[in-house]
Design a protein around this motif. Sequence first.
Motif, PDB file in Angstrom:
ATOM      1  N   GLN A 238      34.535  25.116  48.866  1.00  0.00           N
ATOM      2  CA  GLN A 238      36.051  25.312  49.498  1.00  0.00           C
ATOM      3  C   GLN A 238      36.291  23.423  49.719  1.00  0.00           C
ATOM      4  OE1 GLN A 238      38.064  27.679  49.521  1.00  0.00           O
ATOM      5  NE2 GLN A 238      36.452  28.804  48.772  1.00  0.00           N
TER       6      GLN A 238
ATOM      7  N   LEU B 126      40.005  22.251  48.437  1.00  0.00           N
ATOM      8  CA  LEU B 126      41.046  22.360  49.345  1.00  0.00           C
ATOM      9  C   LEU B 126      41.671  20.866  49.302  1.00  0.00           C
ATOM     10  CD1 LEU B 126      42.462  23.886  51.757  1.00  0.00           C
ATOM     11  CD2 LEU B 126      40.862  22.949  53.144  1.00  0.00           C
TER      12      LEU B 126
ATOM     13  N   ARG C 177      44.055  20.511  46.743  1.00  0.00           N
ATOM     14  CA  ARG C 177      45.317  21.116  46.695  1.00  0.00           C
ATOM     15  C   ARG C 177      46.137  20.320  47.728  1.00  0.00           C
ATOM     16  NH1 ARG C 177      42.019  25.820  47.113  1.00  0.00           N
ATOM     17  NH2 ARG C 177      42.018  26.280  49.290  1.00  0.00           N
TER      18      ARG C 177
ATOM     19  N   ARG D 270      49.713  23.311  54.516  1.00  0.00           N
ATOM     20  CA  ARG D 270      48.285  22.636  54.652  1.00  0.00           C
ATOM     21  C   ARG D 270      47.535  23.203  55.800  1.00  0.00           C
ATOM     22  NH1 ARG D 270      47.427  23.863  50.847  1.00  0.00           N
ATOM     23  NH2 ARG D 270      45.382  22.746  50.945  1.00  0.00           N
TER      24      ARG D 270
ATOM     25  N   ASP E 101      46.576  26.789  54.926  1.00  0.00           N
ATOM     26  CA  ASP E 101      45.656  26.921  53.816  1.00  0.00           C
ATOM     27  C   ASP E 101      44.054  26.585  54.617  1.00  0.00           C
ATOM     28  OD1 ASP E 101      44.245  27.395  51.649  1.00  0.00           O
ATOM     29  OD2 ASP E 101      45.231  25.592  50.498  1.00  0.00           O
TER      30      ASP E 101
ATOM     31  N   ARG F 203      40.804  28.785  55.306  1.00  0.00           N
ATOM     32  CA  ARG F 203      39.504  28.549  54.494  1.00  0.00           C
ATOM     33  C   ARG F 203      38.584  28.322  55.507  1.00  0.00           C
ATOM     34  NH1 ARG F 203      40.308  30.406  49.050  1.00  0.00           N
ATOM     35  NH2 ARG F 203      42.629  30.825  49.208  1.00  0.00           N
TER      36      ARG F 203
ATOM     37  N   GLU G 201      42.438  35.269  45.243  1.00  0.00           N
ATOM     38  CA  GLU G 201      42.649  34.404  46.203  1.00  0.00           C
ATOM     39  C   GLU G 201      41.525  33.429  46.228  1.00  0.00           C
ATOM     40  OE1 GLU G 201      44.403  33.213  49.395  1.00  0.00           O
ATOM     41  OE2 GLU G 201      45.077  34.506  47.752  1.00  0.00           O
TER      42      GLU G 201
ATOM     43  N   PRO H 157      44.845  30.202  45.933  1.00  0.00           N
ATOM     44  CA  PRO H 157      45.803  31.082  46.836  1.00  0.00           C
ATOM     45  C   PRO H 157      47.302  31.018  46.107  1.00  0.00           C
ATOM     46  CG  PRO H 157      44.629  29.535  48.021  1.00  0.00           C
ATOM     47  CD  PRO H 157      44.391  29.188  46.605  1.00  0.00           C
TER      48      PRO H 157
ATOM     49  N   ASN I 163      52.438  29.647  48.101  1.00  0.00           N
ATOM     50  CA  ASN I 163      52.640  28.026  48.020  1.00  0.00           C
ATOM     51  C   ASN I 163      51.572  27.381  47.095  1.00  0.00           C
ATOM     52  OD1 ASN I 163      54.810  28.345  50.144  1.00  0.00           O
ATOM     53  ND2 ASN I 163      53.391  28.419  51.599  1.00  0.00           N
ATOM     54  N   ALA I 164      51.078  27.884  45.875  1.00  0.00           N
ATOM     55  CA  ALA I 164      50.462  26.884  44.872  1.00  0.00           C
ATOM     56  C   ALA I 164      51.079  25.766  44.692  1.00  0.00           C
ATOM     57  CB  ALA I 164      49.994  27.836  43.787  1.00  0.00           C
TER      58      ALA I 164
END
Length: 417
Positions: free
Chosen positions: A306, A310, A313, A345, A348, A352, A394, A398, A401-402
């Motif tokens: 992750q 993350l 992202r 953010r 997300d 996670r 997922e 995700p 809001n990708a």
Amino acid sequence: MSHRTPAPGDTRQAEVAVVGAGAAGLAAALALARAGVPTLLVGRHAPVADGRTVALLDGSVRFLEALGAWRERIAPHAAPLAVLQIIDDSGSLFRPPPARFHASEIGLSAFGWNVESARLVEALRAEARVAENLTLVEADAAACTPGEAVSTLALADGRTVEARLVVGADGARSPLRAGSGIRVREWSYPQGAITTILAHAQPHRDVSTEFHTRQGPFTLVPLPGGHRSSLVWVTGEGAARRLSELDAADLARAVEAQAKRMLGAMRIDGPRGRVPMRGLSVGSPTAHRLALIGEAAHVFPPIGAQGLNLGLRDAAALRDAVTEAFRDGRDPGARATLDGFARARRLDASLRSAAVDALNRSLLADLLPVDALRGLGLLAMSTIGPLRRAVMREGVLPRLNAPELMRAGRGFLDDRR
């Protein structure tokens, strides 16, 4: 395009200054520059050499492809993760059977691709060296002073940088975060993680295997060639220390035994490291003319692939917010520009973080009700088709809001080679 190194006393100006030359900072700077935003990347290159790899999930691969770094620089050195296998080795009374998840079930050739961290950083660095609208400043940032219209970065070598937005990608101990007043929550686990690269007698067949043990996850992730894998072995602090002190032959035998000899005889085939198990979150990833990304905004233990995904992202989402403002003639560092980025953010990262924390603590708890819930959850994901596919999608990216450069349907080949 100019990549001139400023002389001491120079003041350089840009719309955005990204501080931190790791993967998240490089990706953010490249994404902004390729969108036409004049950008400075401030930071010295620090090679990664502790045996760590990163499993880049599908959305991250799409992002790297959009940045021009994937196909020629990274893909030839990455291994596909076509199957994810979870084996409960906790000794629980509620131990479910092994679960296998196939990327083909959700229309992908792989959930992601595993590559050595050092190679990823060097690939992004090579792209940054030749990118239009991007200037590299090989120096550390000593202080940041946010102003009404711009922020001023004082560099350790005496130079200064002015930008309407400063992006803090300066790591888990971020000086920019510390000087911003952003609220931070930190925690730790009574564990450590051993990382290294292994060679093994039996082929991995593009299967990533995660054993859930009572001390934490023990994970083998494929590397190119079929007979090499990366290891992340989460165990108790004392055990991690003892493992780190073993010679290569004894460590290989310990890994082989923990893996139930499923990949045959093993040997250590790369550098190794011992990683602390800790976490960090921020109340908000933004402050006045400042946005935090990557480990400056969130730190995860090395579980579930992750952390860097993350961070990428973060970089892709920041690119969307800043470029929209820039194209509309608005201030990229204004609060209105950063508010939407911050909300997305926070959500997300918190989701996670909660998932990783819950998994790790459930293994450490050794409580029958917790074991039962974990076992039932894994069994449900294995046997209920719609739930299984939803969880896989997922996990890869995700849908809410990708960021634009991570979305499916951007014309990339499904075979990321």
